[in-house]
Design an enzyme around this catalytic site. Structure first.
Site, mmCIF file in Angstrom:
data_model
loop_
_atom_site.group_PDB
_atom_site.id
_atom_site.type_symbol
_atom_site.label_atom_id
_atom_site.label_comp_id
_atom_site.label_asym_id
_atom_site.label_seq_id
_atom_site.Cartn_x
_atom_site.Cartn_y
_atom_site.Cartn_z
ATOM 1 C CD GLU A 10 35.482 82.469 138.082
ATOM 2 O OE1 GLU A 10 34.156 82.500 138.029
ATOM 3 O OE2 GLU A 10 35.896 82.421 139.179
ATOM 4 C CE LYS A 60 36.264 78.589 138.668
ATOM 5 N NZ LYS A 60 36.747 79.383 139.474
ATOM 6 C CG ASP A 114 33.780 79.924 141.636
ATOM 7 O OD1 ASP A 114 33.206 80.395 142.779
ATOM 8 O OD2 ASP A 114 35.131 80.430 141.639
ATOM 9 C CB SER A 116 39.625 72.114 142.109
ATOM 10 O OG SER A 116 40.170 73.116 142.000
ATOM 11 C CB THR A 169 32.876 84.066 140.953
ATOM 12 O OG1 THR A 169 33.856 82.859 140.903
ATOM 13 C CG2 THR A 169 31.535 83.384 140.590
ATOM 14 N N GLY A 175 41.866 80.083 140.255
ATOM 15 C CA GLY A 175 42.825 80.462 141.126
ATOM 16 C C GLY A 175 43.375 81.707 140.344
HETATM 17 MG MG MG Z 1 35.693 82.421 141.532
#
Ligand code: MG
Length: 222
Positions: free
Chosen positions: A108, A38, A47, A42, A17, A111
């Site tokens: 982005e 993004k 972010d 979750s 991020t 994970g």
């Molecule tokens: Mg991030």
């Protein structure tokens, strides 16, 4: 030429991020029509909010992050808990539409590269579907060489050839920090491996010339 750049990482919480926000600010400062998204969040939308701030609040949060789930789990599992399912086609359609609205689309991931986003796909499949470029973010600490090589090896072949690596400096560098950069440059070529200085502020309002130069190098097409 339009570009789609995916920011992925060797793990969660490695600086994706921060880097995406910095690249967004830099591209905007250069006057390049840029959109940073993004698609999946979750466990919170922080972010997406950071990417919104990097775009001076000009882009609605829903256009940055169409899918957010409450559970702090990989998106596939968080969606299952919420009784939802986002297909790969839906995700690709969202990104294709976003790409039409800008010159540079920054995406982005959530994970790491192979964290499941939905049934049967992860960020790897989205990179392949859009023939995107990839930046692999990794903290510059012991273990980085193995982690970066694993992620780059898992990229689709097209993205593998020109993937760039962003080694994020840590607050307290260990003994491997300087040599990680050199050895990764041996493996991938010095033009593809870049270090990003440690930043106290995750979203610095101004980008120093030193940092700006690093960001420009990361963005240079390979
Ligand atoms: Mg991030």
């Amino acid at each position: 030429m339009n570009r789609t750049i995916f920011v992925t990482g060797t793990d969660t919480g490695v600086g994706k991020t921060v880097l995406t926000a910095l690249l967004t600010r830099r591209l905007r400062a250069h006057g390049r029509p840029t959109l940073a998204v993004k698609p999946f969040c979750s466990g919170g939308r922080e972010d997406a909010e950071a990417l919104s701030a990097a775009q001076d609040g000009e882009v609605p949060l829903a256009a940055i992050n169409p899918w957010s789930f409450r559970a702090p789990l990989t998106p596939l599992l968080a969606a299952r808990r919420a009784g939802q399912s986002i297909s790969q086609t839906e995700a690709l359609d969202f990104l294709r539409q976003a790409r039409r609205q800008c010159e540079v689309l920054l995406v982005e991931g959530a994970g790491g590269l192979l964290s499941p986003l939905g049934e049967g796909y992860s960020l790897r499949e989205l990179i392949r579907g859009l023939r995107g470029e990839a930046i692999v973010v990794c903290p510059n600490r012991l273990g980085a060489i193995n982690q970066v090589r694993l992620v780059v090896a898992s990229l689709p072949p097209g993205a593998q050839k020109n993937a760039r690596i962003a080694l994020m400096a840590t607050a307290q560098p260990d003994h491997s920090a300087a040599s990680n950069l050199r050895l990764l440059a041996e493996f991938f070529g010095p033009e593809r491996v870049h270090s990003v200085p440690w930043l106290r502020d995750v979203a610095p309002p101004t980008i120093t010339p030193h940092l700006g130069h690093r960001l420009d190098s990361l963005l240079r097409p390979q």
